[in-house]
Motif scaffolding. Structure first.
Motif, short mmCIF file in Angstrom:
data_model
loop_
_atom_site.label_atom_id
_atom_site.label_comp_id
_atom_site.label_asym_id
_atom_site.label_seq_id
_atom_site.Cartn_x
_atom_site.Cartn_y
_atom_site.Cartn_z
N TRP A 1 45.91 -25.16 13.09
CA TRP A 1 44.64 -26.00 12.91
C TRP A 1 44.08 -27.29 13.35
N ALA A 2 45.23 -28.26 13.23
CA ALA A 2 45.34 -29.67 13.40
C ALA A 2 45.60 -29.07 14.96
N MET A 3 45.39 -28.99 15.79
CA MET A 3 45.56 -29.47 17.78
C MET A 3 44.60 -30.13 17.73
N PRO A 4 43.10 -30.45 17.76
CA PRO A 4 42.21 -31.17 17.42
C PRO A 4 42.82 -32.97 18.15
N GLN A 5 43.78 -32.79 17.34
CA GLN A 5 44.66 -33.87 16.94
C GLN A 5 45.20 -34.99 17.58
N LEU A 6 45.91 -33.89 18.06
CA LEU A 6 46.80 -34.00 19.88
C LEU A 6 45.91 -34.93 20.78
N PHE A 7 44.08 -34.14 21.02
CA PHE A 7 43.94 -35.05 21.95
C PHE A 7 42.56 -35.73 21.46
N VAL B 1 37.13 -32.59 -1.73
CA VAL B 1 36.58 -31.84 -2.26
C VAL B 1 37.03 -29.90 -1.30
N PHE B 2 37.83 -30.31 -0.08
CA PHE B 2 38.24 -29.08 0.21
C PHE B 2 39.60 -28.88 -0.18
N VAL B 3 40.54 -30.18 -0.13
CA VAL B 3 41.96 -29.49 -0.94
C VAL B 3 41.96 -28.98 -2.34
N ILE B 4 41.09 -29.38 -2.63
CA ILE B 4 40.93 -29.61 -4.75
C ILE B 4 40.20 -28.51 -4.78
N LYS B 5 38.84 -29.19 -4.40
CA LYS B 5 38.04 -28.52 -5.45
C LYS B 5 37.50 -26.95 -4.78
N LEU B 6 37.78 -27.23 -3.37
CA LEU B 6 37.68 -25.87 -2.77
C LEU B 6 38.20 -24.98 -2.20
N ALA C 1 44.10 -29.61 7.53
CA ALA C 1 43.62 -29.56 8.91
C ALA C 1 43.22 -29.87 9.40
N MET C 2 41.46 -29.34 9.15
CA MET C 2 40.08 -29.97 9.71
C MET C 2 39.90 -30.58 9.34
N VAL C 3 40.43 -31.25 8.33
CA VAL C 3 39.67 -33.15 7.76
C VAL C 3 40.38 -33.66 8.34
N GLY C 4 41.55 -33.64 8.91
CA GLY C 4 42.21 -34.56 9.81
C GLY C 4 41.75 -34.77 11.10
#
Length: 490
Positions: free
Chosen positions: A155-161, A199-204, A212-215
Protein backbone atom coordinates in the motif's frame (compact mmCIF):
# COMPACT_ATOMS: atom_id res chain seq x y z
CA UNK A 1 64.40 47.28 26.91
CA UNK A 2 62.03 49.96 25.64
CA UNK A 3 62.49 48.75 22.06
CA UNK A 4 61.79 45.20 23.19
CA UNK A 5 58.67 46.31 25.10
CA UNK A 6 57.40 48.26 22.09
CA UNK A 7 58.01 45.21 19.88
CA UNK A 8 56.03 43.02 22.29
CA UNK A 9 53.20 45.56 22.39
CA UNK A 10 53.12 45.71 18.59
CA UNK A 11 53.06 41.91 18.42
CA UNK A 12 50.15 41.75 20.88
CA UNK A 13 48.33 44.40 18.86
CA UNK A 14 48.83 42.39 15.66
CA UNK A 15 47.58 39.26 17.41
CA UNK A 16 44.47 41.12 18.59
CA UNK A 17 43.82 42.45 15.07
CA UNK A 18 44.28 38.94 13.66
CA UNK A 19 41.95 37.49 16.31
CA UNK A 20 39.29 40.13 15.52
CA UNK A 21 39.59 39.32 11.82
CA UNK A 22 39.17 35.59 12.51
CA UNK A 23 36.14 36.24 14.70
CA UNK A 24 34.65 38.57 12.09
CA UNK A 25 35.15 36.01 9.31
CA UNK A 26 33.79 33.23 11.55
CA UNK A 27 30.64 35.25 12.26
CA UNK A 28 30.21 36.03 8.56
CA UNK A 29 30.67 32.38 7.57
CA UNK A 30 28.36 31.20 10.36
CA UNK A 31 25.61 33.47 9.05
CA UNK A 32 26.06 31.98 5.56
CA UNK A 33 25.93 28.43 6.93
CA UNK A 34 22.88 29.06 9.12
CA UNK A 35 21.11 30.79 6.23
CA UNK A 36 21.18 27.40 4.48
CA UNK A 37 21.37 25.02 7.44
CA UNK A 38 18.50 26.34 9.58
CA UNK A 39 15.72 25.95 6.99
CA UNK A 40 17.37 22.73 5.76
CA UNK A 41 17.40 21.31 9.31
CA UNK A 42 13.77 22.29 9.89
CA UNK A 43 12.73 20.88 6.51
CA UNK A 44 14.55 17.58 7.08
CA UNK A 45 13.18 17.22 10.60
CA UNK A 46 9.65 17.99 9.42
CA UNK A 47 9.89 15.51 6.54
CA UNK A 48 11.48 12.84 8.72
CA UNK A 49 8.72 13.46 11.26
CA UNK A 50 6.24 12.11 8.70
CA UNK A 51 7.84 8.68 9.14
CA UNK A 52 8.32 9.35 12.86
CA UNK A 53 4.58 10.00 13.25
CA UNK A 54 3.70 6.90 11.20
CA UNK A 55 5.85 4.70 13.45
CA UNK A 56 4.37 6.30 16.58
CA UNK A 57 0.76 5.69 15.47
CA UNK A 58 1.65 2.15 14.36
CA UNK A 59 3.10 1.45 17.81
CA UNK A 60 -0.27 2.19 19.36
CA UNK A 61 -1.93 -0.37 17.05
CA UNK A 62 0.28 -3.14 18.45
CA UNK A 63 3.87 -4.30 19.04
CA UNK A 64 3.98 -6.39 15.86
CA UNK A 65 2.72 -3.46 13.80
CA UNK A 66 5.39 -1.23 15.40
CA UNK A 67 8.12 -3.74 14.55
CA UNK A 68 6.79 -4.24 11.00
CA UNK A 69 6.72 -0.53 10.14
CA UNK A 70 10.09 0.01 11.85
CA UNK A 71 11.66 -2.81 9.82
CA UNK A 72 10.11 -1.45 6.61
CA UNK A 73 11.45 2.05 7.26
CA UNK A 74 14.91 0.89 8.39
CA UNK A 75 15.44 -1.98 5.93
CA UNK A 76 13.16 -1.69 2.88
CA UNK A 77 12.72 2.08 2.73
CA UNK A 78 16.26 2.52 4.01
CA UNK A 79 17.44 0.55 0.96
CA UNK A 80 15.39 2.41 -1.68
CA UNK A 81 15.75 5.78 0.06
CA UNK A 82 19.52 5.38 0.01
CA UNK A 83 19.58 4.49 -3.68
CA UNK A 84 17.34 7.38 -4.73
CA UNK A 85 18.94 9.96 -2.43
CA UNK A 86 22.34 8.89 -3.72
CA UNK A 87 21.29 9.09 -7.36
CA UNK A 88 19.90 12.57 -6.69
CA UNK A 89 23.04 13.73 -4.88
CA UNK A 90 24.98 14.03 -8.15
CA UNK A 91 22.73 17.04 -8.66
CA UNK A 92 24.04 18.50 -5.40
CA UNK A 93 27.62 18.50 -6.68
CA UNK A 94 26.89 19.81 -10.18
CA UNK A 95 24.21 22.37 -9.30
CA UNK A 96 26.23 23.81 -6.43
CA UNK A 97 29.37 24.21 -8.53
CA UNK A 98 27.34 25.60 -11.46
CA UNK A 99 25.83 28.25 -9.15
CA UNK A 100 29.33 29.20 -7.97
CA UNK A 101 30.43 29.52 -11.59
CA UNK A 102 27.34 31.60 -12.48
CA UNK A 103 25.93 29.03 -14.93
CA UNK A 104 22.32 29.17 -13.69
CA UNK A 105 20.89 28.17 -17.06
CA UNK A 106 22.14 24.59 -16.55
CA UNK A 107 20.31 24.00 -13.24
CA UNK A 108 16.91 23.18 -14.75
CA UNK A 109 18.51 20.80 -17.27
CA UNK A 110 20.49 19.10 -14.50
CA UNK A 111 17.31 18.64 -12.44
CA UNK A 112 15.37 17.15 -15.36
CA UNK A 113 18.22 14.70 -16.03
CA UNK A 114 18.09 13.73 -12.37
CA UNK A 115 14.30 13.20 -12.58
CA UNK A 116 14.79 10.85 -15.53
CA UNK A 117 17.46 8.88 -13.69
CA UNK A 118 15.65 8.77 -10.31
CA UNK A 119 12.20 7.83 -11.69
CA UNK A 120 13.74 5.10 -13.85
CA UNK A 121 15.60 3.84 -10.79
CA UNK A 122 12.36 3.84 -8.78
CA UNK A 123 10.70 1.71 -11.44
CA UNK A 124 13.45 -0.89 -11.12
CA UNK A 125 13.09 -0.79 -7.32
CA UNK A 126 9.35 -1.61 -7.25
CA UNK A 127 9.98 -5.39 -6.85
CA UNK A 128 11.57 -4.62 -3.48
CA UNK A 129 8.18 -3.29 -2.27
CA UNK A 130 6.20 -6.08 -3.95
CA UNK A 131 8.34 -8.86 -2.46
CA UNK A 132 9.04 -7.32 0.94
CA UNK A 133 7.65 -10.29 2.87
CA UNK A 134 9.79 -13.01 1.19
CA UNK A 135 12.84 -10.70 1.24
CA UNK A 136 12.55 -10.27 5.02
CA UNK A 137 12.01 -14.01 5.48
CA UNK A 138 15.16 -14.73 3.47
CA UNK A 139 16.93 -12.35 5.85
CA UNK A 140 15.62 -14.57 8.70
CA UNK A 141 13.29 -11.97 10.13
CA UNK A 142 10.29 -13.05 12.22
CA UNK A 143 7.51 -14.59 10.06
CA UNK A 144 4.79 -12.49 11.68
CA UNK A 145 6.78 -9.26 11.30
CA UNK A 146 7.69 -10.12 7.68
CA UNK A 147 4.09 -10.79 6.62
CA UNK A 148 2.77 -7.67 8.31
CA UNK A 149 5.55 -5.60 6.74
CA UNK A 150 4.72 -7.04 3.29
CA UNK A 151 1.10 -5.96 3.59
CA UNK A 152 2.19 -2.46 4.55
CA UNK A 153 4.66 -1.95 1.66
CA UNK A 154 2.13 -2.97 -1.02
CA UNK A 155 0.00 0.00 0.00
CA UNK A 156 2.98 2.34 0.57
CA UNK A 157 4.47 1.91 -2.94
CA UNK A 158 3.48 5.41 -4.20
CA UNK A 159 5.95 6.82 -1.66
CA UNK A 160 8.78 5.23 -3.67
CA UNK A 161 8.01 7.42 -6.68
CA UNK A 162 7.39 10.42 -4.42
CA UNK A 163 10.98 10.13 -3.16
CA UNK A 164 12.28 9.90 -6.76
CA UNK A 165 10.49 13.12 -7.69
CA UNK A 166 11.28 14.92 -4.43
CA UNK A 167 15.07 14.58 -4.16
CA UNK A 168 16.00 16.38 -7.43
CA UNK A 169 13.61 19.21 -6.57
CA UNK A 170 15.19 19.62 -3.15
CA UNK A 171 18.74 19.66 -4.53
CA UNK A 172 17.69 22.27 -7.11
CA UNK A 173 16.33 24.57 -4.38
CA UNK A 174 19.18 23.94 -1.92
CA UNK A 175 21.95 24.69 -4.42
CA UNK A 176 20.51 28.20 -4.77
CA UNK A 177 19.95 28.58 -0.99
CA UNK A 178 16.18 28.87 -1.49
CA UNK A 179 14.74 26.48 1.05
CA UNK A 180 12.33 28.41 3.29
CA UNK A 181 9.37 27.66 1.00
CA UNK A 182 10.26 23.96 1.26
CA UNK A 183 10.23 24.36 5.04
CA UNK A 184 6.77 25.96 5.02
CA UNK A 185 5.36 23.27 2.73
CA UNK A 186 6.80 20.49 4.91
CA UNK A 187 5.39 22.08 8.08
CA UNK A 188 1.87 22.35 6.67
CA UNK A 189 1.96 18.79 5.31
CA UNK A 190 3.23 17.40 8.65
CA UNK A 191 0.21 18.96 10.39
CA UNK A 192 -2.08 17.39 7.79
CA UNK A 193 -0.26 14.06 8.23
CA UNK A 194 -0.83 13.99 12.00
CA UNK A 195 -4.51 14.87 11.57
CA UNK A 196 -5.08 12.22 8.89
CA UNK A 197 -3.32 9.54 10.96
CA UNK A 198 -5.47 10.39 13.96
CA UNK A 199 -8.62 10.17 11.84
CA UNK A 200 -7.86 7.04 9.81
CA UNK A 201 -5.63 5.01 12.16
CA UNK A 202 -7.11 5.86 15.57
CA UNK A 203 -10.70 7.01 15.03
CA UNK A 204 -11.68 4.92 11.99
CA UNK A 205 -9.44 1.98 12.90
CA UNK A 206 -7.98 1.50 9.39
CA UNK A 207 -4.74 0.08 10.82
CA UNK A 208 -1.56 -0.18 8.77
CA UNK A 209 -3.37 0.23 5.44
CA UNK A 210 -4.66 3.59 6.64
CA UNK A 211 -1.18 4.56 7.85
CA UNK A 212 0.33 3.67 4.45
CA UNK A 213 -2.28 5.61 2.48
CA UNK A 214 -1.87 8.67 4.68
CA UNK A 215 1.89 8.52 4.06
CA UNK A 216 1.29 8.43 0.29
CA UNK A 217 -0.97 11.47 0.44
CA UNK A 218 1.49 13.43 2.59
CA UNK A 219 4.54 12.83 0.39
CA UNK A 220 2.73 13.72 -2.82
CA UNK A 221 1.34 16.87 -1.21
CA UNK A 222 4.96 17.91 -0.53
CA UNK A 223 5.84 17.29 -4.18
CA UNK A 224 2.82 19.23 -5.40
CA UNK A 225 3.68 22.24 -3.25
CA UNK A 226 7.34 22.22 -4.32
CA UNK A 227 6.49 21.85 -8.02
CA UNK A 228 4.10 24.81 -7.84
CA UNK A 229 6.94 26.83 -6.28
CA UNK A 230 9.25 25.73 -9.13
CA UNK A 231 6.90 26.95 -11.89
CA UNK A 232 5.81 30.09 -10.01
CA UNK A 233 8.42 32.26 -11.72
CA UNK A 234 10.77 32.38 -8.73
CA UNK A 235 13.61 30.90 -10.83
CA UNK A 236 13.63 32.85 -14.13
CA UNK A 237 17.26 31.98 -14.96
CA UNK A 238 17.37 28.40 -13.66
CA UNK A 239 13.95 27.07 -14.77
CA UNK A 240 12.82 27.66 -18.34
CA UNK A 241 10.42 24.72 -18.58
CA UNK A 242 10.86 21.15 -19.74
CA UNK A 243 13.51 20.62 -22.39
CA UNK A 244 14.70 17.82 -24.67
CA UNK A 245 18.23 18.78 -23.69
CA UNK A 246 17.64 16.81 -20.49
CA UNK A 247 17.94 13.59 -22.50
CA UNK A 248 21.36 14.55 -23.89
CA UNK A 249 24.73 13.69 -22.31
CA UNK A 250 23.11 11.40 -19.75
CA UNK A 251 26.06 8.97 -19.60
CA UNK A 252 28.40 11.19 -17.56
CA UNK A 253 25.53 12.27 -15.32
CA UNK A 254 24.61 8.64 -14.67
CA UNK A 255 28.21 7.86 -13.76
CA UNK A 256 28.41 10.58 -11.12
CA UNK A 257 24.91 9.61 -9.90
CA UNK A 258 26.02 6.00 -9.41
CA UNK A 259 29.12 7.09 -7.48
CA UNK A 260 26.92 9.25 -5.24
CA UNK A 261 24.43 6.42 -4.79
CA UNK A 262 27.13 3.93 -3.77
CA UNK A 263 28.61 6.38 -1.26
CA UNK A 264 25.31 7.21 0.45
CA UNK A 265 23.85 3.71 0.21
CA UNK A 266 26.82 2.23 2.04
CA UNK A 267 26.11 4.70 4.86
CA UNK A 268 22.32 4.29 5.02
CA UNK A 269 22.35 0.51 4.55
CA UNK A 270 24.69 0.24 7.49
CA UNK A 271 21.78 1.02 9.81
CA UNK A 272 19.55 -1.42 7.91
CA UNK A 273 22.16 -4.17 8.32
CA UNK A 274 22.16 -3.59 12.08
CA UNK A 275 18.36 -4.08 12.19
CA UNK A 276 18.74 -7.31 10.19
CA UNK A 277 21.41 -8.64 12.58
CA UNK A 278 19.25 -7.81 15.58
CA UNK A 279 16.37 -9.68 13.92
CA UNK A 280 18.50 -12.85 14.06
CA UNK A 281 18.73 -12.79 17.89
CA UNK A 282 16.82 -15.20 20.15
CA UNK A 283 14.08 -12.71 21.08
CA UNK A 284 13.78 -10.61 17.91
CA UNK A 285 10.46 -8.93 18.70
CA UNK A 286 11.75 -7.30 21.88
CA UNK A 287 15.25 -6.59 20.57
CA UNK A 288 14.07 -5.19 17.20
CA UNK A 289 11.54 -2.98 18.96
CA UNK A 290 14.18 -1.62 21.34
CA UNK A 291 16.78 -0.85 18.70
CA UNK A 292 14.13 0.52 16.29
CA UNK A 293 12.93 3.03 18.89
CA UNK A 294 16.55 4.04 19.56
CA UNK A 295 17.26 4.32 15.83
CA UNK A 296 14.27 6.63 15.39
CA UNK A 297 15.71 9.05 17.93
CA UNK A 298 19.17 8.68 16.39
CA UNK A 299 17.76 9.38 12.92
CA UNK A 300 15.82 12.40 14.21
CA UNK A 301 19.04 14.01 15.46
CA UNK A 302 20.77 12.76 12.30
CA UNK A 303 18.38 14.94 10.31
CA UNK A 304 19.77 17.97 12.12
CA UNK A 305 23.31 16.95 11.21
CA UNK A 306 22.11 16.41 7.64
CA UNK A 307 21.01 20.04 7.61
CA UNK A 308 24.66 20.94 8.04
CA UNK A 309 25.49 18.27 5.47
CA UNK A 310 23.33 20.21 3.00
CA UNK A 311 24.74 23.57 4.07
CA UNK A 312 28.40 22.61 3.82
CA UNK A 313 27.80 20.81 0.53
CA UNK A 314 26.30 24.00 -0.91
CA UNK A 315 29.00 26.23 0.58
CA UNK A 316 31.89 24.03 -0.60
CA UNK A 317 30.45 23.49 -4.08
CA UNK A 318 29.61 27.19 -4.48
CA UNK A 319 33.06 28.35 -3.34
CA UNK A 320 34.92 25.77 -5.42
CA UNK A 321 32.78 26.64 -8.44
CA UNK A 322 33.65 30.31 -7.89
CA UNK A 323 37.38 29.37 -7.49
CA UNK A 324 37.56 30.43 -3.82
CA UNK A 325 39.47 27.49 -2.25
CA UNK A 326 40.40 29.25 1.01
CA UNK A 327 36.76 30.18 1.62
CA UNK A 328 35.75 26.54 1.05
CA UNK A 329 38.29 25.32 3.62
CA UNK A 330 37.25 27.92 6.20
CA UNK A 331 33.59 26.98 5.71
CA UNK A 332 34.43 23.34 6.48
CA UNK A 333 36.08 24.29 9.79
CA UNK A 334 33.15 26.43 10.94
CA UNK A 335 30.58 23.77 9.94
CA UNK A 336 32.37 20.97 11.81
CA UNK A 337 32.71 23.05 14.99
CA UNK A 338 29.07 24.20 14.92
CA UNK A 339 27.54 20.78 14.23
CA UNK A 340 29.71 19.10 16.88
CA UNK A 341 28.59 21.60 19.52
CA UNK A 342 24.92 20.95 18.71
CA UNK A 343 25.54 17.19 18.75
CA UNK A 344 27.05 17.49 22.22
CA UNK A 345 23.85 19.14 23.50
CA UNK A 346 21.69 16.28 22.18
CA UNK A 347 24.12 13.74 23.62
CA UNK A 348 23.64 15.19 27.09
CA UNK A 349 19.83 15.24 26.68
CA UNK A 350 19.77 11.54 25.72
CA UNK A 351 21.98 10.58 28.66
CA UNK A 352 19.71 12.42 31.10
CA UNK A 353 16.35 11.31 29.61
CA UNK A 354 17.23 7.80 28.36
CA UNK A 355 14.60 6.12 30.58
CA UNK A 356 11.78 8.44 29.46
CA UNK A 357 12.34 8.59 25.70
CA UNK A 358 10.98 5.08 24.85
CA UNK A 359 7.55 5.93 26.33
CA UNK A 360 6.64 8.00 23.29
CA UNK A 361 6.60 4.85 21.15
CA UNK A 362 5.34 2.11 23.45
CA UNK A 363 3.43 1.36 26.64
CA UNK A 364 5.17 -2.01 27.15
CA UNK A 365 7.27 -2.00 30.37
CA UNK A 366 9.61 -4.70 28.99
CA UNK A 367 10.26 -2.77 25.79
CA UNK A 368 10.80 0.48 27.71
CA UNK A 369 13.34 -1.25 29.96
CA UNK A 370 15.17 -2.91 27.04
CA UNK A 371 15.34 0.37 25.10
CA UNK A 372 16.67 2.27 28.12
CA UNK A 373 19.67 -0.10 28.25
CA UNK A 374 20.77 1.22 24.86
CA UNK A 375 20.75 4.85 26.02
CA UNK A 376 24.54 5.19 26.42
CA UNK A 377 25.22 3.79 22.95
CA UNK A 378 22.51 6.03 21.51
CA UNK A 379 24.21 9.07 23.07
CA UNK A 380 27.63 8.09 21.67
CA UNK A 381 26.16 7.49 18.21
CA UNK A 382 24.43 10.87 18.21
CA UNK A 383 27.72 12.58 19.07
CA UNK A 384 29.65 10.88 16.24
CA UNK A 385 26.81 11.52 13.82
CA UNK A 386 27.05 15.23 14.50
CA UNK A 387 30.47 15.17 12.80
CA UNK A 388 30.31 12.45 10.13
CA UNK A 389 27.44 13.87 7.99
CA UNK A 390 29.21 17.23 7.76
CA UNK A 391 32.28 15.49 6.34
CA UNK A 392 30.10 13.57 3.89
CA UNK A 393 28.61 16.91 2.82
CA UNK A 394 32.12 18.18 2.12
CA UNK A 395 32.72 15.08 -0.03
CA UNK A 396 29.53 15.69 -2.04
CA UNK A 397 30.28 19.38 -2.50
CA UNK A 398 33.81 18.61 -3.71
CA UNK A 399 32.86 15.53 -5.74
CA UNK A 400 34.76 12.85 -3.75
CA UNK A 401 31.96 10.29 -3.83
CA UNK A 402 34.05 7.37 -5.12
CA UNK A 403 36.80 7.87 -2.54
CA UNK A 404 34.31 8.01 0.33
CA UNK A 405 32.55 4.89 -1.00
CA UNK A 406 35.79 2.92 -0.51
CA UNK A 407 36.23 4.33 3.00
CA UNK A 408 32.64 3.43 3.91
CA UNK A 409 33.11 -0.12 2.63
CA UNK A 410 36.17 -0.68 4.79
CA UNK A 411 34.95 0.98 7.98
CA UNK A 412 31.36 -0.27 7.94
CA UNK A 413 31.40 -3.66 6.26
CA UNK A 414 34.92 -4.94 6.95
CA UNK A 415 35.24 -3.59 10.51
CA UNK A 416 31.90 -2.44 12.00
CA UNK A 417 29.41 -5.18 11.07
CA UNK A 418 31.73 -8.19 11.57
CA UNK A 419 32.77 -6.80 14.96
CA UNK A 420 29.11 -6.26 15.84
CA UNK A 421 28.27 -9.84 14.86
CA UNK A 422 31.08 -11.17 17.05
CA UNK A 423 30.03 -9.08 20.04
CA UNK A 424 26.33 -9.74 19.57
CA UNK A 425 26.33 -13.47 18.83
CA UNK A 426 29.65 -14.98 19.93
CA UNK A 427 30.00 -12.96 23.12
CA UNK A 428 26.22 -13.01 23.79
CA UNK A 429 25.94 -9.21 24.11
CA UNK A 430 22.84 -9.20 21.85
CA UNK A 431 21.67 -5.79 20.52
CA UNK A 432 24.16 -4.00 22.77
CA UNK A 433 27.07 -5.82 21.11
CA UNK A 434 25.77 -5.36 17.57
CA UNK A 435 25.37 -1.63 18.08
CA UNK A 436 28.81 -1.39 19.75
CA UNK A 437 30.42 -2.88 16.64
CA UNK A 438 28.53 -0.43 14.45
CA UNK A 439 29.78 2.42 16.62
CA UNK A 440 33.42 1.37 16.18
CA UNK A 441 32.98 1.41 12.40
CA UNK A 442 31.43 4.88 12.51
CA UNK A 443 34.24 6.21 14.73
CA UNK A 444 36.90 4.85 12.36
CA UNK A 445 35.17 6.36 9.33
CA UNK A 446 34.89 9.75 11.06
CA UNK A 447 38.61 9.78 11.91
CA UNK A 448 39.59 8.93 8.32
CA UNK A 449 37.29 11.57 6.81
CA UNK A 450 38.60 14.22 9.22
CA UNK A 451 42.17 13.37 8.22
CA UNK A 452 41.43 13.50 4.48
CA UNK A 453 39.37 16.69 4.70
CA UNK A 454 41.95 18.74 6.56
CA UNK A 455 44.84 17.52 4.37
CA UNK A 456 43.04 18.45 1.15
CA UNK A 457 44.69 20.78 -1.38
CA UNK A 458 41.73 23.07 -1.99
CA UNK A 459 43.22 24.96 -4.94
CA UNK A 460 43.43 21.68 -6.83
CA UNK A 461 39.79 20.94 -5.95
CA UNK A 462 38.72 24.33 -7.34
CA UNK A 463 40.43 23.52 -10.64
CA UNK A 464 38.73 20.12 -10.78
CA UNK A 465 35.36 21.74 -10.07
CA UNK A 466 35.73 24.02 -13.08
CA UNK A 467 36.59 21.09 -15.35
CA UNK A 468 33.83 18.89 -13.90
CA UNK A 469 31.17 21.42 -14.90
CA UNK A 470 32.44 21.27 -18.47
CA UNK A 471 32.54 17.46 -18.56
CA UNK A 472 29.13 16.71 -17.04
CA UNK A 473 27.48 19.86 -18.30
CA UNK A 474 28.17 18.59 -21.80
CA UNK A 475 29.43 21.96 -23.03
CA UNK A 476 33.06 21.13 -23.78
CA UNK A 477 35.03 18.00 -24.57
CA UNK A 478 38.19 18.17 -22.47
CA UNK A 479 41.47 16.39 -23.20
CA UNK A 480 41.49 12.80 -21.97
CA UNK A 481 44.15 13.55 -19.33
CA UNK A 482 41.88 16.15 -17.67
CA UNK A 483 38.84 13.88 -17.84
CA UNK A 484 40.86 11.10 -16.19
CA UNK A 485 41.90 13.48 -13.39
CA UNK A 486 38.27 14.36 -12.70
CA UNK A 487 37.17 10.74 -12.72
CA UNK A 488 39.91 9.91 -10.23
CA UNK A 489 38.19 12.19 -7.68
CA UNK A 490 34.54 11.30 -8.44
Amino acid sequence: MKVHARAQASLRELELIEMREILKNSWYESKKLWHIALPAVITLVLQFSISFVTVAFSGHIGDVELDAVAVVENVIEGFVYGVLLGMGSALETLCGQAVGAGQFEMLGIYMQRSWIICLTTALFLTPVYIFTSPILKILHQSRQISETAGQYTLWAMPQLFAYAFNFPLQKFFQSQSKVWVMTAISGVVLGVHVLLNWVFVIKLGKGLIGAAMVGNISWWLINLGQFLYLISGAFPEAWKGFSRAAFKNLAGFVRLSLASAVMLCLELWYFSAVIILVGLLKHPELEVGAISISMNYELWTFMIALGFNVAISVRVSNELGANHPKAAKFSVIIAVITSTFIGLIFTIIVLVERKQLPKFFTDSPDLIKETSKLGFLLAATIFLNSIQPVLSGVAIGAGWQTLVAFINTGCYYIVGLPLGAILGFKLKMDALGIWSGMLVGTALQTILLLTITFKTKWQKEATLAEERIKVWGGHVELPSSQVAAIKEYT
